[in-house]
Design a protein around this motif. Sequence first.
Motif, mmCIF file in Angstrom:
data_model
loop_
_atom_site.group_PDB
_atom_site.id
_atom_site.type_symbol
_atom_site.label_atom_id
_atom_site.label_comp_id
_atom_site.label_asym_id
_atom_site.label_seq_id
_atom_site.Cartn_x
_atom_site.Cartn_y
_atom_site.Cartn_z
ATOM 1 N N ALA A 45 0.820 -1.214 0.000
ATOM 2 C CA ALA A 45 0.000 0.000 0.000
ATOM 3 C C ALA A 45 0.851 1.259 0.000
ATOM 4 O O ALA A 45 0.359 2.356 -0.296
ATOM 5 C CB ALA A 45 -0.935 0.004 1.213
ATOM 6 N N HIS A 46 2.154 1.108 0.329
ATOM 7 C CA HIS A 46 3.061 2.252 0.409
ATOM 8 C C HIS A 46 4.158 2.217 -0.649
ATOM 9 O O HIS A 46 5.053 3.054 -0.628
ATOM 10 C CB HIS A 46 3.707 2.302 1.801
ATOM 11 N N TRP A 47 4.075 1.290 -1.587
ATOM 12 C CA TRP A 47 5.162 1.146 -2.560
ATOM 13 C C TRP A 47 5.283 2.335 -3.497
ATOM 14 O O TRP A 47 6.337 2.548 -4.095
ATOM 15 C CB TRP A 47 4.987 -0.145 -3.355
ATOM 16 N N GLU A 48 4.232 3.122 -3.634
ATOM 17 C CA GLU A 48 4.333 4.321 -4.463
ATOM 18 C C GLU A 48 5.380 5.279 -3.915
ATOM 19 O O GLU A 48 5.948 6.092 -4.655
ATOM 20 C CB GLU A 48 2.973 5.020 -4.558
ATOM 21 N N GLU A 49 5.671 5.186 -2.614
ATOM 22 C CA GLU A 49 6.693 6.021 -2.008
ATOM 23 C C GLU A 49 8.091 5.628 -2.498
ATOM 24 O O GLU A 49 9.024 6.433 -2.430
ATOM 25 C CB GLU A 49 6.631 5.910 -0.482
ATOM 26 N N PHE A 50 8.217 4.404 -2.994
ATOM 27 C CA PHE A 50 9.509 3.926 -3.474
ATOM 28 C C PHE A 50 9.603 3.983 -4.990
ATOM 29 O O PHE A 50 10.690 4.122 -5.545
ATOM 30 C CB PHE A 50 9.741 2.491 -2.991
ATOM 31 N N SER A 51 8.473 3.890 -5.665
ATOM 32 C CA SER A 51 8.408 4.016 -7.123
ATOM 33 C C SER A 51 6.998 4.437 -7.497
ATOM 34 O O SER A 51 6.029 3.737 -7.182
ATOM 35 C CB SER A 51 8.750 2.684 -7.806
ATOM 36 N N LYS A 52 6.872 5.569 -8.168
ATOM 37 C CA LYS A 52 5.539 6.081 -8.516
ATOM 38 C C LYS A 52 4.769 5.107 -9.399
ATOM 39 O O LYS A 52 3.541 5.052 -9.362
ATOM 40 C CB LYS A 52 5.672 7.439 -9.196
ATOM 41 N N THR A 53 5.500 4.322 -10.200
ATOM 42 C CA THR A 53 4.833 3.374 -11.089
ATOM 43 C C THR A 53 3.992 2.373 -10.311
ATOM 44 O O THR A 53 2.949 1.913 -10.788
ATOM 45 C CB THR A 53 5.867 2.624 -11.951
ATOM 46 N N CYS A 54 4.432 2.023 -9.096
ATOM 47 C CA CYS A 54 3.683 1.064 -8.280
ATOM 48 C C CYS A 54 2.284 1.573 -7.971
ATOM 49 O O CYS A 54 1.347 0.781 -7.823
ATOM 50 C CB CYS A 54 4.426 0.784 -6.975
ATOM 51 N N GLY A 55 2.133 2.891 -7.872
ATOM 52 C CA GLY A 55 0.824 3.460 -7.547
ATOM 53 C C GLY A 55 0.084 4.014 -8.742
ATOM 54 O O GLY A 55 -1.148 3.999 -8.780
ATOM 55 N N LYS A 56 0.813 4.520 -9.748
ATOM 56 C CA LYS A 56 0.195 5.189 -10.889
ATOM 57 C C LYS A 56 0.075 4.298 -12.115
ATOM 58 O O LYS A 56 -0.707 4.593 -13.026
ATOM 59 C CB LYS A 56 1.004 6.438 -11.260
ATOM 60 N N GLY A 57 0.846 3.211 -12.167
ATOM 61 C CA GLY A 57 0.807 2.341 -13.338
ATOM 62 C C GLY A 57 -0.552 1.695 -13.519
ATOM 63 O O GLY A 57 -1.230 1.354 -12.545
ATOM 64 N N ILE A 58 -0.966 1.513 -14.771
ATOM 65 C CA ILE A 58 -2.277 0.908 -15.044
ATOM 66 C C ILE A 58 -2.136 -0.470 -15.699
ATOM 67 O O ILE A 58 -3.146 -1.077 -16.073
ATOM 68 C CB ILE A 58 -3.148 1.827 -15.922
ATOM 69 N N HIS A 59 -0.914 -0.952 -15.828
ATOM 70 C CA HIS A 59 -0.671 -2.295 -16.360
ATOM 71 C C HIS A 59 0.168 -3.070 -15.351
ATOM 72 O O HIS A 59 1.242 -3.574 -15.659
ATOM 73 C CB HIS A 59 0.029 -2.232 -17.724
ATOM 74 N N GLN A 60 -0.359 -3.161 -14.148
ATOM 75 C CA GLN A 60 0.378 -3.735 -13.044
ATOM 76 C C GLN A 60 0.069 -5.224 -12.846
ATOM 77 O O GLN A 60 -0.962 -5.737 -13.290
ATOM 78 C CB GLN A 60 0.079 -2.961 -11.756
ATOM 79 N N SER A 61 0.972 -5.881 -12.153
ATOM 80 C CA SER A 61 0.836 -7.303 -11.810
ATOM 81 C C SER A 61 1.002 -7.479 -10.308
ATOM 82 O O SER A 61 1.658 -6.657 -9.661
ATOM 83 C CB SER A 61 1.907 -8.126 -12.532
ATOM 84 N N PRO A 62 0.393 -8.538 -9.756
ATOM 85 C CA PRO A 62 -0.335 -9.637 -10.382
ATOM 86 C C PRO A 62 -1.799 -9.259 -10.638
ATOM 87 O O PRO A 62 -2.245 -8.190 -10.223
ATOM 88 C CB PRO A 62 -0.238 -10.746 -9.343
ATOM 89 N N ILE A 63 -2.513 -10.159 -11.292
ATOM 90 C CA ILE A 63 -3.933 -9.956 -11.552
ATOM 91 C C ILE A 63 -4.695 -11.242 -11.221
ATOM 92 O O ILE A 63 -4.095 -12.297 -11.042
ATOM 93 C CB ILE A 63 -4.203 -9.567 -13.012
ATOM 94 N N ASN A 64 -6.004 -11.109 -11.148
ATOM 95 C CA ASN A 64 -6.861 -12.289 -11.051
ATOM 96 C C ASN A 64 -7.295 -12.661 -12.460
ATOM 97 O O ASN A 64 -7.777 -11.820 -13.220
ATOM 98 C CB ASN A 64 -8.093 -11.996 -10.188
ATOM 99 N N ILE A 65 -7.113 -13.920 -12.813
ATOM 100 C CA ILE A 65 -7.476 -14.387 -14.142
ATOM 101 C C ILE A 65 -8.774 -15.181 -14.058
ATOM 102 O O ILE A 65 -8.898 -16.101 -13.250
ATOM 103 C CB ILE A 65 -6.354 -15.251 -14.742
ATOM 104 N N ILE A 66 -9.729 -14.790 -14.878
ATOM 105 C CA ILE A 66 -11.001 -15.502 -14.953
ATOM 106 C C ILE A 66 -10.993 -16.297 -16.255
ATOM 107 O O ILE A 66 -11.082 -15.717 -17.347
ATOM 108 C CB ILE A 66 -12.179 -14.520 -14.928
#
Length: 250
Positions: A45-66
Amino acid sequence: MKKTLLATAIVTLALVGCNGSQNVKPKEASAHDKHWDYGSHNGPAHWEEFSKTCGKGIHQSPINIIPGKTMSMNHEYDLSMHDDITGMAKVIDNGHSIKVTPEHGGAITLHGEDFNLLQFHFHGKSEHTIDGKRFDMVAHMVHQNPKTEQLAVVAVFFEAGEKSVVLEKIINNVGSTVKIDPQDFMPLDTSHYYHYIGSLTTPPCSENVQWYLLKKPITASKEQIEHFRKFYVDNERPVQELHDRKVEAN
């Protein structure tokens, strides 16, 4: 003479994707600055403090696959594995996972390009979920295209069952060098998998990572899983939003 304060670089994952993050210099910090982890204060929940991509990225992993909402595989990006090379590998506890680095790894081929195996590491529960289900463990086999530096990660799920000879060798030799064949982690069926484009699952959360999740899990004994979890029991990032991405299945 004025004394200088030695600065230490925030430790990030040595492997990054080709979205430009690899060109960003690590932020300088004092020896007392915090570092990311999986806890409540410096956790996901705080990783954006270490890299903005962790909070702002929209192609992040992991995901739930249906499974019922996947698309047919674009066969130009079929996975072809060539990791069957026996050799020496270093096994370390890097503070986030148990990591294995082969001296001479194999490769996979995607879209006519080779991606060399750089390392593989483990999570005490799978980070990706299938219909909301987490597997008992997962190995992430990290490959990189030497020309473009793009990453491709093959995820191998574990479920409780028969003992794994190769996992036994690894968990009993943390801090040592062992002889290993990464192919021993592969299920017999590697032709069925899920594929999508995502990110690293740890800071800097760099995107444009090709993910391949093998559908067929392999087994590890209950004792082995418990043994591993003495090192790491909750080193998995929560699932991220899919946004506009499509998941392919083969």
